[in-house]
Design a protein around this motif. Structure first.
Motif, PDB file in Angstrom:
ATOM      1  N   GLN A 176      67.694  29.311   9.839  1.00 40.30           N
ATOM      2  CA  GLN A 176      68.205  30.414   9.232  1.00 40.30           C
ATOM      3  C   GLN A 176      69.352  29.739   8.197  1.00 40.30           C
ATOM      4  O   GLN A 176      69.358  30.332   7.184  1.00 40.30           O
ATOM      5  N   GLU A 177      69.767  28.642   8.580  1.00 35.72           N
ATOM      6  CA  GLU A 177      70.934  28.091   7.523  1.00 35.72           C
ATOM      7  C   GLU A 177      70.264  27.675   6.327  1.00 35.72           C
ATOM      8  O   GLU A 177      70.954  28.008   5.207  1.00 35.72           O
ATOM      9  N   VAL A 178      69.281  26.951   6.432  1.00 39.27           N
ATOM     10  CA  VAL A 178      68.516  26.664   5.066  1.00 39.27           C
ATOM     11  C   VAL A 178      68.237  27.769   4.256  1.00 39.27           C
ATOM     12  O   VAL A 178      68.478  27.743   3.031  1.00 39.27           O
ATOM     13  N   ALA A 179      67.545  28.964   4.838  1.00 37.66           N
ATOM     14  CA  ALA A 179      67.292  29.980   4.137  1.00 37.66           C
ATOM     15  C   ALA A 179      68.607  30.820   3.691  1.00 37.66           C
ATOM     16  O   ALA A 179      68.553  31.185   2.342  1.00 37.66           O
ATOM     17  N   LEU A 213      53.330  38.904   0.210  1.00 37.35           N
ATOM     18  CA  LEU A 213      52.615  40.255   0.751  1.00 37.35           C
ATOM     19  C   LEU A 213      53.764  40.854   1.651  1.00 37.35           C
ATOM     20  O   LEU A 213      53.730  42.289   1.464  1.00 37.35           O
ATOM     21  N   ASN A 214      54.377  40.391   2.588  1.00 34.37           N
ATOM     22  CA  ASN A 214      55.088  40.822   3.477  1.00 34.37           C
ATOM     23  C   ASN A 214      55.818  39.775   4.310  1.00 34.37           C
ATOM     24  O   ASN A 214      55.972  38.623   3.847  1.00 34.37           O
ATOM     25  N   MET A 215      56.562  40.082   5.413  1.00 31.29           N
ATOM     26  CA  MET A 215      57.586  39.425   6.166  1.00 31.29           C
ATOM     27  C   MET A 215      56.746  38.085   6.455  1.00 31.29           C
ATOM     28  O   MET A 215      57.524  37.082   6.351  1.00 31.29           O
ATOM     29  N   ARG A 216      55.497  38.031   6.559  1.00 36.55           N
ATOM     30  CA  ARG A 216      54.785  36.746   7.440  1.00 36.55           C
ATOM     31  C   ARG A 216      53.644  36.157   6.628  1.00 36.55           C
ATOM     32  O   ARG A 216      53.201  35.330   6.890  1.00 36.55           O
ATOM     33  N   GLU A 217      53.645  36.907   5.405  1.00 39.68           N
ATOM     34  CA  GLU A 217      52.320  36.609   4.917  1.00 39.68           C
ATOM     35  C   GLU A 217      52.309  36.617   3.273  1.00 39.68           C
ATOM     36  O   GLU A 217      53.407  37.278   2.667  1.00 39.68           O
ATOM     37  N   GLN A 218      51.673  35.541   2.601  1.00 42.07           N
ATOM     38  CA  GLN A 218      51.576  35.280   1.089  1.00 42.07           C
ATOM     39  C   GLN A 218      50.270  35.415   0.766  1.00 42.07           C
ATOM     40  O   GLN A 218      49.234  34.841   1.511  1.00 42.07           O
ATOM     41  N   LEU A 219      49.841  36.044  -0.359  1.00 37.94           N
ATOM     42  CA  LEU A 219      48.550  35.662  -1.054  1.00 37.94           C
ATOM     43  C   LEU A 219      48.804  34.305  -1.746  1.00 37.94           C
ATOM     44  O   LEU A 219      49.374  34.112  -2.520  1.00 37.94           O
ATOM     45  N   GLY A 252      58.121  31.967  11.380  1.00 40.47           N
ATOM     46  CA  GLY A 252      57.317  32.523  10.428  1.00 40.47           C
ATOM     47  C   GLY A 252      57.812  33.133   9.003  1.00 40.47           C
ATOM     48  O   GLY A 252      57.493  33.020   8.001  1.00 40.47           O
ATOM     49  N   VAL A 253      58.644  34.154   9.554  1.00 42.39           N
ATOM     50  CA  VAL A 253      59.383  34.894   8.526  1.00 42.39           C
ATOM     51  C   VAL A 253      60.158  33.996   7.637  1.00 42.39           C
ATOM     52  O   VAL A 253      60.147  34.191   6.318  1.00 42.39           O
ATOM     53  N   LEU A 254      61.014  33.177   8.262  1.00 46.70           N
ATOM     54  CA  LEU A 254      61.985  32.095   7.269  1.00 46.70           C
ATOM     55  C   LEU A 254      61.026  31.220   6.475  1.00 46.70           C
ATOM     56  O   LEU A 254      61.392  31.052   5.439  1.00 46.70           O
ATOM     57  N   ARG A 309      59.471  32.915   3.378  1.00 43.88           N
ATOM     58  CA  ARG A 309      60.644  33.200   2.520  1.00 43.88           C
ATOM     59  C   ARG A 309      60.666  31.757   1.594  1.00 43.88           C
ATOM     60  O   ARG A 309      61.099  31.633   0.397  1.00 43.88           O
ATOM     61  N   ILE A 310      61.381  30.703   2.611  1.00 43.24           N
ATOM     62  CA  ILE A 310      61.720  29.603   2.061  1.00 43.24           C
ATOM     63  C   ILE A 310      60.573  28.909   1.086  1.00 43.24           C
ATOM     64  O   ILE A 310      60.849  28.389  -0.001  1.00 43.24           O
ATOM     65  N   SER A 311      59.401  28.950   1.851  1.00 44.65           N
ATOM     66  CA  SER A 311      58.110  28.504   0.874  1.00 44.65           C
ATOM     67  C   SER A 311      58.116  29.156  -0.478  1.00 44.65           C
ATOM     68  O   SER A 311      57.730  28.505  -1.492  1.00 44.65           O
TER      69      SER A 311
END
Ligand code: 5GP
Length: 286
Positions: A240-243, A84-90, A57-59, A62-64
């Motif tokens: 992780q490698e993609v990120a 917004l944070n590690m797992r969330e976006q607005l 979820g965290v990765l 970030r990737i998205s």
């Protein structure tokens, strides 16, 4: 012994709007916005296979975020507002067009199965397929005839969606090529957004190894959800490698303390987590 009363902090309650297989949507802070929460849950084969990919979820958040921002830079309208944070976006609240738009550059997955084409065979040109988003029916493939007959989208909307899908494919193929990854295929979703008295089509959902097939350009090593679907192992490593190659992990995270930081609740992990939340909305692709 002196006992001190522990303060209990309550998370502010949020109104859940929708829960999907890998994400959850909550009411946003302003009208017309939603909070998109990325989970570690993974499913495949229409929910027949279920599991967890630690830190996914965290990765994916970030990737998205990174890919949506790059697409915005080239003029593709998206639902993304900010992380917004590690797992969330607005995100902007949109009315989802109930179609999955699948773009294929190389044969793989259901295409290889349906047509008996060997995995990895290049398409003459990018191929776009549509499926009707309906879990009960197993997301059946549809043609434009079906789409118009069922009133799922209008011809004008489909022209726009197809045009965006090809532009996104061109751009992302190049971006991934630059970091040694072959963009084999991917799935997009679009939504309708009311803007200044008119309705526009915007890219929605997410773009991540959950809905893209990403193979190392040199070795063909799979760096996407097929590792989970096909029990290939090293699933977390692949995400992780993609990120890491996209440059969306901080140095600490890229050096390996990442999964600990995401999963553990030790003070050290919390510190790493905090450091990881420094604004980095526009990292450069390597
Ligand atoms: P296929 O049709 O070969 O199974 O999938 C083609 C591409 O679309 C793959 O990159 C796959 O990850 C993505 N895709 C197709 N359907 C779904 C879906 O229901 N969920 C997700 N996350 N990705 C999908």
């Amino acid at each position: 012994m002196i006992r001190t009363k522990r303060k209990i902090y309550k998370m502010p309650s949020r109104k859940p709007i929708y829960e999907g297989k890998a994400k959850q949507l909550f009411e946003g802070p302003e009208p017309g916005t939603l909070i998109q929460h990325f989970k570690d849950d993974a499913t495949a084969f229409n929910n027949m296979k279920k599991g967890t990919i630690n830190g996914k979820g965290v990765l994916n958040n970030r990737i998205s975020e990174y890919l949506m921002l790059r697409l915005h830079d080239i003029g593709i309208p998206t639902h993304f507002i900010r992380r917004l944070n590690m797992r969330e976006q607005l995100i902007k609240q949109v009315q989802i067009v109930p179609l999955e738009i699948i773009v294929r550059n190389f044969a793989a997955g259901s295409f290889s199965k349906r047509f008996g084409v060997q995995e990895g065979k290049a398409m003459g040109h990018p191929l776009v397929e549509y499926s009707y988003k309906n879990d009960k029916l197993g997301d059946p493939f549809v043609t434009e005839e079906h789409i118009y007959a069922f009133g799922l989208a209008t011809p004008q909307e489909m022209d726009e969606i197809r045009m965006y899908a090809f532009r996104i494919n061109d751009f992302l193929s190049g971006l991934f090529m630059g970091i040694g990854i072959r963009l084999v295929d991917f799935k997009l979703e679009f939504g309708r957004l009311q803007e200044n008295d008119r309705e526009i089509i915007v890219l929605a959902d997410e773009i991540s190894p959950d809905n893209c097939r990403l193979w190392d350009s040199t070795t063909g090593h799979k760096l996407d959800k097929d590792r989970f679907r096909q029990d290939l192992g090293e699933v977390e490593d692949a995400y992780q490698e993609v990120a890491r190659r996209l440059g969306v992990l901080s140095k600490n995270e890229a050096e390996g303390s990442y999964v600990i930081a995401v999963n553990a609740k030790t003070p050290r992990a919390r510190k790493t987590k905090k450091a990881a939340m420094k604004p980095n909305s526009k990292p450069k692709a390597k």
